[in-house]
Design a protein around this motif. Structure first.
Motif, PDB file in Angstrom:
ATOM      1  N   ILE A  76       0.847  -1.207   0.000  1.00  0.00           N
ATOM      2  CA  ILE A  76       0.000   0.000   0.000  1.00  0.00           C
ATOM      3  C   ILE A  76       0.879   1.253   0.000  1.00  0.00           C
ATOM      4  O   ILE A  76       0.683   2.181  -0.792  1.00  0.00           O
ATOM      5  CB  ILE A  76      -0.955  -0.011   1.220  1.00  0.00           C
ATOM      6  N   GLU A  77       1.887   1.243   0.884  1.00  0.00           N
ATOM      7  CA  GLU A  77       2.808   2.383   0.952  1.00  0.00           C
ATOM      8  C   GLU A  77       3.480   2.634  -0.391  1.00  0.00           C
ATOM      9  O   GLU A  77       3.591   3.780  -0.852  1.00  0.00           O
ATOM     10  CB  GLU A  77       3.889   2.095   2.006  1.00  0.00           C
ATOM     11  N   LEU A  78       3.952   1.547  -1.022  1.00  0.00           N
ATOM     12  CA  LEU A  78       4.650   1.674  -2.301  1.00  0.00           C
ATOM     13  C   LEU A  78       3.698   2.124  -3.403  1.00  0.00           C
ATOM     14  O   LEU A  78       4.082   2.870  -4.301  1.00  0.00           O
ATOM     15  CB  LEU A  78       5.335   0.353  -2.661  1.00  0.00           C
ATOM     16  N   THR A  79       2.430   1.690  -3.330  1.00  0.00           N
ATOM     17  CA  THR A  79       1.433   2.120  -4.322  1.00  0.00           C
ATOM     18  C   THR A  79       1.267   3.639  -4.269  1.00  0.00           C
ATOM     19  O   THR A  79       1.356   4.329  -5.291  1.00  0.00           O
ATOM     20  CB  THR A  79       0.069   1.441  -4.049  1.00  0.00           C
ATOM     21  N   LEU A  80       1.053   4.171  -3.057  1.00  0.00           N
ATOM     22  CA  LEU A  80       0.841   5.620  -2.928  1.00  0.00           C
ATOM     23  C   LEU A  80       2.102   6.382  -3.340  1.00  0.00           C
ATOM     24  O   LEU A  80       2.020   7.428  -3.994  1.00  0.00           O
ATOM     25  CB  LEU A  80       0.433   5.988  -1.496  1.00  0.00           C
ATOM     26  N   PHE A  81       3.262   5.850  -2.969  1.00  0.00           N
ATOM     27  CA  PHE A  81       4.522   6.512  -3.334  1.00  0.00           C
ATOM     28  C   PHE A  81       4.693   6.537  -4.855  1.00  0.00           C
ATOM     29  O   PHE A  81       5.048   7.567  -5.439  1.00  0.00           O
ATOM     30  CB  PHE A  81       5.717   5.803  -2.675  1.00  0.00           C
TER      31      PHE A  81
END
Lengths: 190, 89
Positions: free
Chosen positions: B19-24
């Motif tokens: 999820i973190e990498l998606t938003l980043f």
């Protein structure tokens, strides 16, 4: 479309009943700066975002907010489980019991029902993203108030994690705003 | 039960990274290092979810996970009903 995953995004650990805290937590379930407002705000604004990455970001953060709404709902559900009407009344939840029994309901900590008046959309990405940045800060501040209102380590841990997510979303919205401003200044012909 | 919740916790941790990498990546779509991390995490997540669904039933319905023998999707506990013991996760 959306697909439901049968799990929470982050674990909720509730070991004992706490009606007082359940009442306060509804601030983030159906209040102005709640996870519900956040999700509906972003998923509704995305249609008129001008660039691929802003459409993607609002879709993805709006989706994550739904998962946070579920986490807050789970905390409230578990904190009031097994309470008697008398206990609810003594915790200031008598009027909630009269209207909803132990059902969850998207209202704020004072019982004021959720309304779409908490959100806006202008098809102006600079205006909309500024609203989103403000929303993340207001939600962060609300989580800090809630963290101060409990000593329960399990609840505090989940609230700290939710607070951190507001900080990250604020960061990403700031990057999206920079990107949109660059896009608008490159395209405008006066 | 402990094994099930340990695996679920692992899925939550790996999916959180995803999820973190998606938003980043939404705001840094040209970041090759983040893209490599995303693809690695996505692969790991897929394998963990497959293992979970095979052992304990679907994490997702609508055709994303199959359900052997009977319809395990509707089995309790639902996510809001899980009662962890102190110190369990």
């Amino acid at each position: 479309m959306w697909i439901y995953e049968k799990k929470l995004e982050y674990p909720v650990r509730v070991y004992s009943r706490d009606l007082r805290m359940a009442k306060f937590l509804t601030a983030q379930y159906g209040g102005p700066d709640s996870e519900l407002s956040a999700s509906i705000r972003y998923l509704n604004q995305r249609y008129t975002m001008p660039t691929p990455r802003t459409k993607g970001l609002l879709t993805d953060i709006g989706t994550e907010e739904m998962a946070h709404w579920e986490i807050v709902g789970t905390m409230i559900y578990r904190l009031i489980q097994g309470a008697t009407p008398d206990e609810l009344e003594r915790a200031g939840l008598g009027s909630h019991y009269a209207l909803h029994d132990k059902a969850l309901f998207p209202a704020d900590a004072n019982g004021v029902p959720w309304t779409a008046a908490y959100i806006q959309a202008h098809a102006d990405p600079v205006a909309d993203l500024h609203e989103d940045l403000a929303a993340e800060q207001k939600a962060r501040a609300t989580y800090e108030h809630l963290i101060c209102l409990t000593d329960d380590p399990g609840i505090k841990d989940t609230l700290r994690w939710l607070r951190e997510r507001e900080v990250i979303h604020f960061q990403r919205f700031g990057e999206a705003l920079d990107h949109v401003q660059g896009y608008l200044s490159s395209k405008k012909v006066f | 039960m402990d094994e099930k919740y340990e695996l679920l916790k692992r899925i939550q941790a790996v999916e959180f990274a995803a999820i973190e990498l998606t938003l980043f990546l939404d705001t840094h779509p040209d970041d090759q290092a983040a893209l490599r991390d995303y693809n690695r995490v996505a692969q790991e997540l897929m394998e963990l979810k497959k293992e979970y669904a095979a052992k304990y039933g679907p994490l997702m319905a609508y055709g994303h996970d199959s359900s052997e023998d009977y319809w395990k999707w509707v089995e309790e506990p639902w996510p809001w009903e899980i009662k962890y013991e102190r110190g369990q996760v």
